[in-house]
Scaffold this motif. Structure first.
Motif, mmCIF file in Angstrom:
data_model
loop_
_atom_site.group_PDB
_atom_site.id
_atom_site.type_symbol
_atom_site.label_atom_id
_atom_site.label_comp_id
_atom_site.label_asym_id
_atom_site.label_seq_id
_atom_site.Cartn_x
_atom_site.Cartn_y
_atom_site.Cartn_z
ATOM 1 N N LYS A 1 88.137 -0.090 -18.465
ATOM 2 C CA LYS A 1 88.248 1.364 -18.417
ATOM 3 C C LYS A 1 88.661 1.884 -19.797
ATOM 4 O O LYS A 1 89.499 1.291 -20.481
ATOM 5 N N LEU A 2 88.069 3.010 -20.191
ATOM 6 C CA LEU A 2 88.434 3.700 -21.418
ATOM 7 C C LEU A 2 88.916 5.094 -21.060
ATOM 8 O O LEU A 2 88.546 5.643 -20.020
ATOM 9 N N PRO A 3 89.739 5.697 -21.931
ATOM 10 C CA PRO A 3 90.080 7.102 -21.707
ATOM 11 C C PRO A 3 88.834 7.955 -21.847
ATOM 12 O O PRO A 3 87.991 7.704 -22.720
ATOM 13 N N ALA A 4 88.705 8.942 -20.988
ATOM 14 C CA ALA A 4 87.562 9.854 -21.088
ATOM 15 C C ALA A 4 87.700 10.721 -22.328
ATOM 16 O O ALA A 4 88.757 10.797 -22.955
ATOM 17 N N ILE A 5 86.625 11.395 -22.675
ATOM 18 C CA ILE A 5 86.565 12.175 -23.902
ATOM 19 C C ILE A 5 87.119 13.575 -23.678
ATOM 20 O O ILE A 5 86.809 14.236 -22.688
ATOM 21 N N SER A 6 87.947 14.013 -24.609
ATOM 22 C CA SER A 6 88.521 15.361 -24.588
ATOM 23 C C SER A 6 88.209 16.037 -25.910
ATOM 24 O O SER A 6 88.111 15.369 -26.949
ATOM 25 N N PRO A 7 88.081 17.377 -25.921
ATOM 26 C CA PRO A 7 88.171 18.290 -24.786
ATOM 27 C C PRO A 7 86.904 18.278 -23.942
ATOM 28 O O PRO A 7 85.875 17.728 -24.359
ATOM 29 N N LYS A 8 86.974 18.931 -22.766
ATOM 30 C CA LYS A 8 85.840 18.979 -21.856
ATOM 31 C C LYS A 8 85.024 20.247 -22.121
ATOM 32 O O LYS A 8 85.540 21.346 -21.980
ATOM 33 N N LEU A 9 83.783 20.063 -22.502
ATOM 34 C CA LEU A 9 82.883 21.185 -22.728
ATOM 35 C C LEU A 9 81.960 21.325 -21.522
ATOM 36 O O LEU A 9 81.426 20.324 -21.039
ATOM 37 N N SER A 10 81.772 22.547 -21.047
ATOM 38 C CA SER A 10 81.014 22.744 -19.812
ATOM 39 C C SER A 10 79.521 22.487 -19.981
ATOM 40 O O SER A 10 78.863 21.996 -19.064
ATOM 41 N N ALA A 11 78.958 22.806 -21.144
ATOM 42 C CA ALA A 11 77.517 22.661 -21.340
ATOM 43 C C ALA A 11 77.143 21.455 -22.195
ATOM 44 O O ALA A 11 76.096 20.847 -21.985
ATOM 45 N N THR A 12 77.992 21.103 -23.167
ATOM 46 C CA THR A 12 77.665 19.996 -24.082
ATOM 47 C C THR A 12 78.844 19.030 -24.183
ATOM 48 O O THR A 12 79.481 18.906 -25.234
#
Length: 405
Positions: free
Chosen positions: A356-367
Motif C-alpha cells: 500500500k502507498l499513500p494516495a496522492i494529495s491534493p484531490k482534484l475533481s476533474a484532473t
C-alpha cells in the motif's frame, strides 16, 4: 457529472530532475503525480542515496517506491563530458528543471540557469538549497535539519525545560519542496502568459530550506519587533490561544482538544460539567483565558482523567468541540475517514508482493493525480530517454561501454 482525466493536469509538461534525497525529488514527485513527464538523472554508481534509506525490500527502500513514483530513471555520469552533454540537451527540452545541488555545481557543468537562459529564455529552473543562491552562507551544506533550526521551527518545538526536539519526519525538506512546486506553477503560468515555451519568459525559482521553514512561523517577527516577545517552547500547547493542548485520558491515550474559539470554549466546559467556567466573564474571550491558561488546562486534564479516549471523543463530538486522537500509522490504516477518502492505494512490486502507498494529495475533481508505476529501478528508462534524444542503439551501447551511463 465531471469526467475525470487520469492523464493529469500537467500532461505534456516535461521536467528534468537533477538532485538527490528529499527536497528536489519530492518537488519533482508531485509534478509526476499530476501527469508531468519527469526524467530523474541518477549517478550510475548506486543512484539516489534514498534508495538505501530506512526500511528496505530486496535492497531498495520502501520510501523509494513513493518518492519516485511515475518518474523515469536515467543514469548519467556527470563527470563524463558526454553525460553532461546529454543532461544539457534534456534541460533545454524541459519545461521545468528541478535541482538541489550546492550553488555553483550546475554552473561547472554548463547547466546553470544563466547558461541555459542564454540559449532558451523560456527556461524555468527551480533551485532548492540550504541557504539560497545568494548571501554569505550560500556555499555551505544545508540539510533540512539545519533549515528547521535556522528557520525557527526547532526553537519552538518541545518542552520549555528540555532541549528542542525535531518533528519525526524531514519536514524542512518537504516544506521547501512544496514551495518549489508553488514557485514552478507560478513561473509556468507567467511563461504561458508571455508567449509559452517558444517565446515566453522563464525564470529562476530560488528556494532556501531555512526560508521555507521561516515562512511558516506565523507572528514570530512582528511579536518580537513590536513587543519584544520571543516565542518559546510550550510542549503540546499553542501559546496565546487557549485552550489548545494535548491531554491524556484514563486509558493512557493522548487527545488534542482545540477549544479556543469563544463559543467553542463555552460548549467545551459545559460538556465537562463546569458551569462555573462557562459563566465566568473573565473567560469569555481569548485574551482573558490566556491569563488563566494553567487553570483551564488543569480543569480539562482533570476531566480527561475520568474519560477513556472513546468516551471523551463521543462527548466532545456531541458538543461540537474540535478534538482528535493522536494517530499512529496503525490507526490511520483502519480509520473510516482515511478509508472513505481513499487515502491508500494498493499496488504490487515486480515480484507480485502487494504494497500500500499513500494516495496522492491534493484531490482534484476533474484532473486528479494518478500512480502509473512505483519508483523505477536504476537506469530503467535509459534506452527510452536516449532514443527520444535521437541516439541509436549502437550509440547507447557505446555509452554504456564508456561509462557514460
Amino acid at each position: 457529472m465531471t469526467t475525470k482525466n487520469t492523464s493529469g493536469p500537467l500532461a505534456g509538461i516535461k521536467v528534468l530532475e537533477l538532485g538527490t534525497l528529499i527536497a528536489g525529488p519530492f518537488c519533482a514527485r508531485m509534478l509526476a503525480e499530476f501527469g508531468a513527464e519527469v526524467i530523474k538523472v541518477e549517478s550510475p554508481d548506486g543512484g539516489d542515496p534514498i534508495r538505501k534509506w530506512r526500511v528496505l525490500k530486496d535492497g531498495t527502500s520502501l520510501w523509494w517506491s513513493v518518492q519516485s513514483r511515475n518518474k523515469k530513471s536515467l543514469t548519467l555520469n556527470m563527470k563524463h563530458a558526454q553525460g553532461r552533454e546529454i543532461a544539457r540537451k534534456l534541460a533545454l527540452e524541459a519545461d521545468i528543471i528541478i535541482e538541489n545541488y550546492r550553488p555553483g555545481v550546475l554552473e561547472k557543468w554548463d547547466l546553470g540557469y544563466e547558461q541555459l537562459k542564454a540559449v532558451d529564455a523560456s527556461t524555468i529552473m527551480v533551485r532548492l538549497s540550504g541557504f539560497g543562491q545568494t548571501g554569505p552562507m550560500k556555499d555551505l551544506p544545508g540539510f533540512g535539519a539545519i533549515g528547521e533550526s535556522m528557520g525557527g521551527l526547532r526553537y519552538v518545538s518541545g518542552h520549555a525545560d528540555r532541549p528542542p526536539v525535531r518533528v519525526g519526519v524531514s519536514i524542512g525538506d518537504s516544506v521547501a519542496a512544496l514551495h518549489g512546486v508553488i514557485g514552478a506553477m507560478m513561473a509556468l503560468r507567467h511563461r504561458d502568459a508571455t508567449g509559452g515555451k517558444l517565446k515566453g519568459e522563464g525564470q529562476m525559482v530560488d528556494v532556501a530550506l531555512y526560508e521555507s521553514v521561516f515562512n511558516l512561523m506565523e507572528s514570530l517577527v512582528p511579536e518580537f519587533d513590536h513587543a519584544g516577545v520571543v516565542r518559546e517552547r510550550t510542549g503540546g500547547s499553542l501559546p496565546g490561544i487557549v485552550p489548545s493542548n494535548t491531554y491524556t485520558t484514563k486509558d493512557g491515550e493522548n487527545i488534542v482538544i482545540a477549544g479556543n474559539g469563544d463559543a467553542i470554549f463555552k460548549r467545551l466546559v459545559l460538556a465537562m460539567g463546569r458551569i462555573d467556567l462557562a459563566g465566568n466573564p473573565e473567560l469569555e474571550r481569548n485574551d482573558g483565558r490566556v491569563k488563566h491558561t494553567q487553570m483551564i488546562d488543569d480543569a480539562i486534564q482533570a476531566w480527561c482523567d475520568t474519560q477513556t479516549i472513546d468516551s471523551a471523543l463521543d462527548v466532545l463530538k456531541a458538543a461540537d468541540v474540535p478534538a482528535g486522537k493522536i494517530y499512529s500509522v496503525r490507526d490511520m490504516m483502519t480509520d473510516p475517514q482515511f478509508l472513505a477518502r481513499d487515502m491508500f492505494e494498493q499496488h504490487q512490486f515486480a515480484d507480485g508482493t502487494p504494497v500500500k502507498l499513500p494516495a496522492i494529495s491534493p484531490k482534484l475533481s476533474a484532473t486528479p493525480g494518478h500512480t502509473k508505476w512505483l519508483g523505477p529501478t536504476l537506469g530503467q528508462h535509459n534506452d527510452e530517454v536516449l532514443r527520444s534524444l535521437g541516439y541509436s542503439a549502437d550509440a547507447i551501447a557505446a555509452m554504456k561501454q564508456d561509462g557514460v551511463l
